[in-house]
Design an enzyme around this catalytic site. Structure first.
Site: not given
Ligand code: IDP
Length: 136
Positions: A102, A112, A115, A126, A57, A85, A91, A9, A49
């Site tokens: 993270r 964070n 993704h 995706e 958010f 993950r 998250t 990100k 998203y």
């Protein structure tokens, strides 16, 4: 073998963590099969998203994701989805394992750093969204 979509990100790019983040995945034997550096558009982010539309958010998430370029990658390997993950961490940055990306670097739940797709269906959706030129 599985494949998954990873995004570094805008905060990860701005903080010059691209190399250190990619190293985490490569260290766990995940291979990169596609990668690009770009500014995400409103259109692609709305699709990416869509499950979060209407959440408190959502707007700040989209404006954060447009605040600078991102690195988008397809990673593949055994258990790639779950592995990414785990490497990314929870998250909520306060709950993320301290050894995760993270857990080590994030100090905010929206910004964070990374993704990773959460299931096989989301991974395929995706990958198709961000890399329409790739075959299934
Ligand atoms: P994930 O990225 O860990 O799969 P999701 O629940 O799919 O988490 O949420 C997508 C993104 O939305 C998160 O990575 C984070 O940037 C943001 N987000 C999720 N939940 C919250 C929240 O409660 N507050 C602020 N931002 C959130």
């Amino acid at each position: 073998m599985e494949r998954t979509l990873v995004i570094i990100k805008p905060d990860g790019v701005k903080r010059a963590l691209i190399g250190r983040i990619i190293e985490r995945y490569e260290d766990k034997n995940l291979k990169i099969s596609a990668m690009k550096f770009e500014n995400a558009t409103q259109e692609i982010l709305e699709k990416h998203y869509e499950e979060h539309l209407g959440k408190p958010f959502y707007e700040s998430l989209l404006s954060f994701m447009k605040s600078g370029p991102v690195v988008v990658m397809v990673l593949y390997g055994e258990n790639a989805i779950e592995l990414v993950r785990k490497i990314n961490g929870a998250t909520d940055f306060l709950k993320a394992d301290s050894g995760s990306i993270r857990g080590q670097y994030a100090f905010c739940t929206t910004e964070n750093l990374v993704h990773g797709s959460d299931s096989k269906d989301s991974a395929e959706r995706e990958i198709h969204l961000w890399f329409p030129e790739l075959k299934s």
